[in-house]
Write a protein that holds these residues in place. Structure first.
Motif, PDB file in Angstrom:
ATOM      1  N   PRO A 188      -0.013  14.347   0.104  1.00  0.00           N
ATOM      2  CA  PRO A 188       1.339  14.871  -0.112  1.00  0.00           C
ATOM      3  C   PRO A 188       1.480  16.373   0.060  1.00  0.00           C
ATOM      4  O   PRO A 188       2.514  16.850   0.530  1.00  0.00           O
ATOM      5  CB  PRO A 188       1.667  14.430  -1.546  1.00  0.00           C
ATOM      6  CG  PRO A 188       0.344  14.198  -2.192  1.00  0.00           C
ATOM      7  CD  PRO A 188      -0.538  13.679  -1.107  1.00  0.00           C
ATOM      8  N   LEU A 189       0.447  17.152  -0.295  1.00  0.00           N
ATOM      9  CA  LEU A 189       0.555  18.603  -0.141  1.00  0.00           C
ATOM     10  C   LEU A 189       0.408  19.035   1.305  1.00  0.00           C
ATOM     11  O   LEU A 189       0.816  20.138   1.673  1.00  0.00           O
ATOM     12  CB  LEU A 189      -0.466  19.308  -1.022  1.00  0.00           C
ATOM     13  CG  LEU A 189       0.019  19.722  -2.423  1.00  0.00           C
ATOM     14  CD1 LEU A 189       1.041  20.836  -2.334  1.00  0.00           C
ATOM     15  CD2 LEU A 189       0.593  18.541  -3.190  1.00  0.00           C
ATOM     16  N   LEU A 190      -0.160  18.173   2.150  1.00  0.00           N
ATOM     17  CA  LEU A 190      -0.188  18.423   3.588  1.00  0.00           C
ATOM     18  C   LEU A 190       1.061  17.877   4.266  1.00  0.00           C
ATOM     19  O   LEU A 190       1.289  18.133   5.450  1.00  0.00           O
ATOM     20  CB  LEU A 190      -1.427  17.780   4.227  1.00  0.00           C
ATOM     21  CG  LEU A 190      -2.789  18.348   3.827  1.00  0.00           C
ATOM     22  CD1 LEU A 190      -3.898  17.590   4.563  1.00  0.00           C
ATOM     23  CD2 LEU A 190      -2.879  19.835   4.115  1.00  0.00           C
ATOM     24  N   ALA A 235      -5.847   8.538 -13.888  1.00  0.00           N
ATOM     25  CA  ALA A 235      -4.458   8.093 -14.038  1.00  0.00           C
ATOM     26  C   ALA A 235      -3.962   7.378 -12.781  1.00  0.00           C
ATOM     27  O   ALA A 235      -3.268   6.360 -12.856  1.00  0.00           O
ATOM     28  CB  ALA A 235      -3.560   9.279 -14.365  1.00  0.00           C
ATOM     29  N   VAL A 236      -4.320   7.907 -11.610  1.00  0.00           N
ATOM     30  CA  VAL A 236      -3.901   7.274 -10.351  1.00  0.00           C
ATOM     31  C   VAL A 236      -4.539   5.898 -10.208  1.00  0.00           C
ATOM     32  O   VAL A 236      -3.850   4.913  -9.901  1.00  0.00           O
ATOM     33  CB  VAL A 236      -4.271   8.164  -9.143  1.00  0.00           C
ATOM     34  CG1 VAL A 236      -4.126   7.381  -7.841  1.00  0.00           C
ATOM     35  CG2 VAL A 236      -3.394   9.402  -9.109  1.00  0.00           C
ATOM     36  N   ALA A 283       0.829  -1.207   0.000  1.00  0.00           N
ATOM     37  CA  ALA A 283       0.000   0.000   0.000  1.00  0.00           C
ATOM     38  C   ALA A 283       0.861   1.254   0.000  1.00  0.00           C
ATOM     39  O   ALA A 283       0.534   2.250  -0.668  1.00  0.00           O
ATOM     40  CB  ALA A 283      -0.928  -0.003   1.212  1.00  0.00           C
ATOM     41  N   GLY A 284       1.970   1.229   0.723  1.00  0.00           N
ATOM     42  CA  GLY A 284       2.881   2.363   0.729  1.00  0.00           C
ATOM     43  C   GLY A 284       3.490   2.615  -0.636  1.00  0.00           C
ATOM     44  O   GLY A 284       3.621   3.771  -1.070  1.00  0.00           O
ATOM     45  N   ARG A 285       3.846   1.549  -1.328  1.00  0.00           N
ATOM     46  CA  ARG A 285       4.390   1.701  -2.682  1.00  0.00           C
ATOM     47  C   ARG A 285       3.336   2.241  -3.647  1.00  0.00           C
ATOM     48  O   ARG A 285       3.627   3.069  -4.515  1.00  0.00           O
ATOM     49  CB  ARG A 285       4.920   0.362  -3.179  1.00  0.00           C
ATOM     50  CG  ARG A 285       6.203  -0.093  -2.476  1.00  0.00           C
ATOM     51  CD  ARG A 285       6.581  -1.499  -2.879  1.00  0.00           C
ATOM     52  NE  ARG A 285       6.501  -1.665  -4.321  1.00  0.00           N
ATOM     53  CZ  ARG A 285       6.181  -2.828  -4.912  1.00  0.00           C
ATOM     54  NH1 ARG A 285       5.883  -3.886  -4.187  1.00  0.00           N
ATOM     55  NH2 ARG A 285       6.150  -2.898  -6.229  1.00  0.00           N
ATOM     56  N   LEU A 286       2.105   1.768  -3.491  1.00  0.00           N
ATOM     57  CA  LEU A 286       1.023   2.281  -4.331  1.00  0.00           C
ATOM     58  C   LEU A 286       0.803   3.773  -4.082  1.00  0.00           C
ATOM     59  O   LEU A 286       0.571   4.544  -5.022  1.00  0.00           O
ATOM     60  CB  LEU A 286      -0.268   1.510  -4.035  1.00  0.00           C
ATOM     61  CG  LEU A 286      -0.257   0.012  -4.328  1.00  0.00           C
ATOM     62  CD1 LEU A 286      -1.560  -0.630  -3.854  1.00  0.00           C
ATOM     63  CD2 LEU A 286      -0.034  -0.262  -5.808  1.00  0.00           C
ATOM     64  N   ALA A 287       0.878   4.173  -2.827  1.00  0.00           N
ATOM     65  CA  ALA A 287       0.713   5.584  -2.486  1.00  0.00           C
ATOM     66  C   ALA A 287       1.858   6.427  -3.042  1.00  0.00           C
ATOM     67  O   ALA A 287       1.641   7.563  -3.493  1.00  0.00           O
ATOM     68  CB  ALA A 287       0.613   5.752  -0.980  1.00  0.00           C
ATOM     69  N   ASP A 312       1.242   9.557  -5.424  1.00  0.00           N
ATOM     70  CA  ASP A 312       1.721  10.899  -5.092  1.00  0.00           C
ATOM     71  C   ASP A 312       2.501  11.532  -6.237  1.00  0.00           C
ATOM     72  O   ASP A 312       2.432  12.750  -6.465  1.00  0.00           O
ATOM     73  CB  ASP A 312       2.597  10.856  -3.844  1.00  0.00           C
ATOM     74  CG  ASP A 312       1.807  10.602  -2.569  1.00  0.00           C
ATOM     75  OD1 ASP A 312       0.563  10.598  -2.628  1.00  0.00           O
ATOM     76  OD2 ASP A 312       2.445  10.405  -1.508  1.00  0.00           O
ATOM     77  N   LYS A 313       3.256  10.726  -6.966  1.00  0.00           N
ATOM     78  CA  LYS A 313       4.015  11.257  -8.100  1.00  0.00           C
ATOM     79  C   LYS A 313       3.072  11.818  -9.161  1.00  0.00           C
ATOM     80  O   LYS A 313       3.328  12.873  -9.762  1.00  0.00           O
ATOM     81  CB  LYS A 313       4.911  10.167  -8.697  1.00  0.00           C
ATOM     82  CG  LYS A 313       6.096   9.787  -7.825  1.00  0.00           C
ATOM     83  CD  LYS A 313       6.950   8.734  -8.507  1.00  0.00           C
ATOM     84  CE  LYS A 313       8.134   8.344  -7.625  1.00  0.00           C
ATOM     85  NZ  LYS A 313       8.968   7.288  -8.265  1.00  0.00           N
ATOM     86  N   ILE A 314       1.978  11.106  -9.382  1.00  0.00           N
ATOM     87  CA  ILE A 314       1.026  11.561 -10.399  1.00  0.00           C
ATOM     88  C   ILE A 314       0.260  12.792  -9.923  1.00  0.00           C
ATOM     89  O   ILE A 314       0.148  13.795 -10.652  1.00  0.00           O
ATOM     90  CB  ILE A 314       0.039  10.428 -10.741  1.00  0.00           C
ATOM     91  CG1 ILE A 314       0.785   9.246 -11.371  1.00  0.00           C
ATOM     92  CG2 ILE A 314      -1.067  10.934 -11.673  1.00  0.00           C
ATOM     93  CD1 ILE A 314      -0.063   7.993 -11.522  1.00  0.00           C
TER      94      ILE A 314
END
Length: 263
Positions: free
Chosen positions: A122-124, A50-51, A13-17, A21-23
């Motif tokens: 990610p923005l937080l 896309a995500v 799940a962390g890798r998926l996140a 986040d990159k997208i």
């Protein structure tokens, strides 16, 4: 971090996140962001699709036996067996308006019960996660630490968050909403994923929503419960697919339900 039997799933799940986040960060405030409306008139952006597509691609390769349910591509969130439940961007209205309060939500549901939940904003600069029996955690500017709900005992002392009054009027009960907010010490409308994460952190004591979809709150259910709180729908059923949501520190749950149930 406490290790549970779902450690490998939580790592995935962390890798998926990370991929999500990159997208999302690349498309946030993009001048060429493509925005359309779904049948319910809620917005969807090219970043949302896309995500979800990127996450589904990884899951197809690494968990081919698991089902997937997502906001944009469909699927049955409460189906038997293992189901990954995805909200590629929770807070799409914030995302398309340039407000930084949005997140990718990833949950693993096993035979109808969320067992892994991850929320990445990610923005937080924050990521929350939990797994059944493994506790709940957050990573922020201060590092990584375990979560625990607040110890507030009464609604009169409770700091609460809800959504807008119009949603309560349309989907639940204006009178119940007003009775609940009048009973609380202070009420704000943080909305979406953030309010449930703040309950898990102990910053809020209660968060209530009159209408949700499964992908909106599957991750929140395991996050709040592993932090020591309670999560139900507005009938009091401990489920993420009941169409509404109430997360609390546990102490004020029954009192909140008594006011929010529609009679």
């Amino acid at each position: 971090m406490t290790v549970s039997s779902y450690g490998a799933d939580l790592t995935l799940a962390g890798r998926l996140a990370d991929a999500a986040d990159k997208i999302t960060t690349a498309r946030f405030r993009a001048l060429d962001l493509d925005v359309s409306s779904k049948p319910d008139r809620t917005p969807v952006t090219d970043a949302d699709t896309a995500v979800e597509d990127a996450i589904r691609t990884v899951l197809a390769a690494e968990r081919p036996g698991d089902a997937v349910a997502g906001e944009e591509r469909g699927g049955a969130a409460a189906a038997p067996g293992r189901v990954w439940v995805l909200d590629p961007i929770d807070g799409t209205k914030n995302f398309l308006r340039g407000a930084p309060v949005w997140a990718t939500l990833i949950a693993l549901v096993e035979d109808g019960t969320p067992v892994v939940g991850l929320v990445s904003a990610p923005l937080l600069g924050r990521r929350w996660w939990a797994s059944a029996g493994g506790g709940a955690f957050v990573r922020d500017d201060a590092g990584e630490h375990r979560l625990s709900v607040s110890g507030v005992r009464t609604l009169a002392d409770a700091y609460a968050s809800t959504t807008d009054l119009g949603s309560w009027t349309e989907y639940h009960s204006r009178e119940a909403y007003l009775a609940f907010t009048d009973a609380c010490w202070e009420t704000r409308a943080f909305g979406d994923f953030w309010q449930h994460c703040l309950v898990a952190e102990g910053a809020l004591d209660v968060a209530a929503e009159p209408i949700v979809n499964s992908w909106d709150v599957a991750a929140a259910q395991v996050l709040v419960t592993e932090a020591g709180g309670r999560f139900t729908d507005l009938t009091g059923a401990e489920r993420f697919d009941g169409g509404s949501a109430l997360s609390t520190n546990g102490h004020v749950h029954d009192a909140a339900l008594a006011l929010l149930r529609v009679r």
